[in-house]
Write a protein that holds these residues in place. Structure first.
Motif, short mmCIF file in Angstrom:
data_model
loop_
_atom_site.label_atom_id
_atom_site.label_comp_id
_atom_site.label_asym_id
_atom_site.label_seq_id
_atom_site.Cartn_x
_atom_site.Cartn_y
_atom_site.Cartn_z
N UNK A 151 30.03 11.81 -23.97
CA UNK A 151 29.93 10.86 -25.07
C UNK A 151 29.26 11.51 -26.27
N UNK A 152 28.32 12.40 -26.02
CA UNK A 152 27.64 13.10 -27.11
C UNK A 152 28.63 13.83 -28.01
N UNK A 153 29.62 14.49 -27.37
CA UNK A 153 30.63 15.21 -28.14
C UNK A 153 31.57 14.25 -28.87
N UNK A 154 31.94 13.15 -28.20
CA UNK A 154 32.80 12.15 -28.84
C UNK A 154 32.14 11.59 -30.10
N UNK A 155 30.84 11.33 -30.02
CA UNK A 155 30.13 10.81 -31.18
C UNK A 155 30.06 11.84 -32.30
N UNK A 156 30.02 13.13 -31.93
CA UNK A 156 30.08 14.17 -32.95
C UNK A 156 31.40 14.14 -33.70
N UNK A 157 32.50 13.97 -32.96
CA UNK A 157 33.81 13.86 -33.60
C UNK A 157 33.89 12.58 -34.45
N UNK A 158 33.31 11.50 -33.95
CA UNK A 158 33.29 10.25 -34.70
C UNK A 158 32.55 10.43 -36.03
N UNK A 159 31.43 11.12 -36.00
CA UNK A 159 30.64 11.32 -37.22
C UNK A 159 31.44 12.02 -38.30
N UNK A 160 32.27 13.02 -37.91
CA UNK A 160 33.09 13.71 -38.90
C UNK A 160 34.09 12.75 -39.55
N UNK A 206 33.81 9.48 -39.86
CA UNK A 206 33.12 8.51 -40.71
C UNK A 206 32.73 9.14 -42.04
N UNK A 207 32.29 10.40 -42.00
CA UNK A 207 31.83 11.07 -43.23
C UNK A 207 32.93 11.12 -44.30
N UNK A 208 34.17 11.31 -43.87
CA UNK A 208 35.25 11.47 -44.85
C UNK A 208 35.99 10.17 -45.11
#
Length: 431
Positions: free
Chosen positions: A253-262, A264-266
């Motif tokens: 889940x930690x990695x999935x949230x990292x992908x999610x953050x990218x 959201x940023x754009x």
């Protein structure tokens, strides 16, 4: 004792096995003379069913596709008004012509209340009864066509809705996959640059000196690390594509949230708003497709951004539950809703992902409809009304649940519960 008179063709084979060449006319009269007379009048145009009493008429209507019925008002036992009412209960599409020699205001009123097609006094001539039955058949045919067309339109609308939802899901998945491919481009660029350096260094010497060997070793270590990164990203990408099955896990889940953050940023909706994503440090995976997990949270975050044009805060936080939820605590109220109580896999561990905002909140009438397809309170440029409906569908497919809490003037919190699994603690790098 009741009697049933059915044409010879109807005795030789079940009605549903015969081609529908003629409409079906049911004649109900406790006197044989009127029954036979009406059969003679209509036998060339209809399949005629004869009933000498109400119960027999109802039984025939249950067994045969009756289009039009003619019933006398005054009969022994069940009256014509009762027959009319029961026929409409069996099939509301049956059109009924009522005939009587004893007309009263009350019987007319009852017949009209029960939607009789026509009301004819005895004695009547052939032209009058033919015209009444013809009108009844036309009305039946028109009603059938209207209902059939309405069902067809409803089916087309449902198909269009599913197509639009599939397009929305596919569009978001494309954005997620593009983000992962972007991740791969970084290490590939490093690998390509270092390989060029190695080729250039090797092409300039015929003999490797200690300094050259150290140079090569250092660059090869960097290349090895970047290749490992590419392998991990590729594995994550393939895990997103894998769907269904009890053993399907999303990856960390930690990695999935990292992908999610990218993502959201754009996203254009994130401008002017404050966004906080708290890390989930517990080593867990959700029992769901990774793309679906990201899309659920992304849709909720974008929905939170768009709840108000005024700058506000959107926060995402996760928590792992080691015990099952006490579902008796969740009740729908004007300020809360719980989705998928029946289909929820409440087996621990559970991952609760919370998306909360301090926007305007929702009125009870809005909360009641937020998961309906096409429902939106935003302008046409901002939303299609499908985002939360997609969230509901994906969460149900993952056997998860959604709890919504809102307070007008203070904000809204969506908590999504996913079935999860504990993973070994991170360490040691990729294998």
């Amino acid at each position: 004792m009741s009697t049933t008179l059915i044409p010879d063709a109807a005795r030789t084979a079940p009605v549903n096995a015969l081609p529908r060449r003629k409409p079906v006319l049911l004649i109900v009269d406790d006197e044989e003379g009127p029954r036979q007379s009406l059969q003679v009048i209509f036998k060339d145009e209809f399949e005629v069913l004869l009933a000498a009493d109400g119960p027999t008429a109802i039984a025939l209507a249950q067994q045969h596709p009756v289009d039009v019925a003619i019933t006398d008002i005054r009969m022994a036992g069940m009256s014509g008004i009762e027959v009319l009412e029961r026929l409409k209960h069996v099939n509301p599409g049956i059109e009924v012509v009522v005939i009587t020699a004893y007309e009263t205001t009350e019987t007319i009123r009852q017949a009209l209340r029960l939607q009789a097609c026509d009301y004819i006094n005895k004695p009547f001539d052939v032209a009058t009864i033919r015209a009444a039955v013809r009108r009844a058949l036309q009305r039946h045919t028109l009603d059938y066509e209207l209902r059939h067309n309405a069902e067809h339109v409803q089916a087309l609308r449902a198909e269009l809705q599913n197509q639009r939802i599939s397009e929305q899901i596919a569009q978001t998945r494309g954005e997620i996959y593009a983000s992962i491919i972007h991740d791969i481009n970084g290490p590939l660029t490093v690998i390509s640059g270092y390989l060029q350096m190695l080729n250039q260094r090797l092409s300039q010497t015929d003999r490797l000196e200690p300094a050259d060997l150290e140079f090569l070793r250092e660059r090869l270590r960097v290349i090895t690390r970047q290749v490992t990164n590419c392998i991990e990203i590729s594995r994550r990408y393939l895990s997103y594509l894998r769907r269904g099955g009890e053993d399907t896990l999303s990856g960390r889940v930690e990695q999935l949230l990292g992908d999610l953050a990218q993502l959201v940023r754009v996203h254009p909706s994130s401008q002017r708003h404050e966004f906080v994503l708290h890390p989930v440090t517990d080593p867990v995976a959700v029992r769901a497709n990774g793309t679906d997990f990201i899309q659920v949270l992304l849709n909720l975050i974008v929905n939170a951004f768009q709840c108000s044009p005024e700058p506000h805060r959107v926060e995402v936080e996760g928590r792992v539950y080691e015990t099952a939820l006490d579902l008796s605590q969740f009740r729908d109220t004007p300020r809360t809703r719980f989705i998928n109580m029946e289909g929820f896999d409440n087996t621990p561990p559970l991952l609760a992902m919370q998306v909360r905002d301090n926007g305007p909140g929702m009125a009870p009438e809005v909360l009641a409809r937020i998961f309906d397809p096409w429902f939106t309170t935003k302008d046409r440029q901002q939303g299609t009304g499908l985002g939360l409906n997609i969230v509901q569908r994906l969460v149900k497919a993952a056997r998860g649940a959604i709890h919504v809490e809102t307070t007008p003037g203070q904000g809204t919190t969506f908590t999504v519960y996913f079935p999860a699994v504990r993973l070994p603690s991170a360490g040691g790098g990729a294998s």
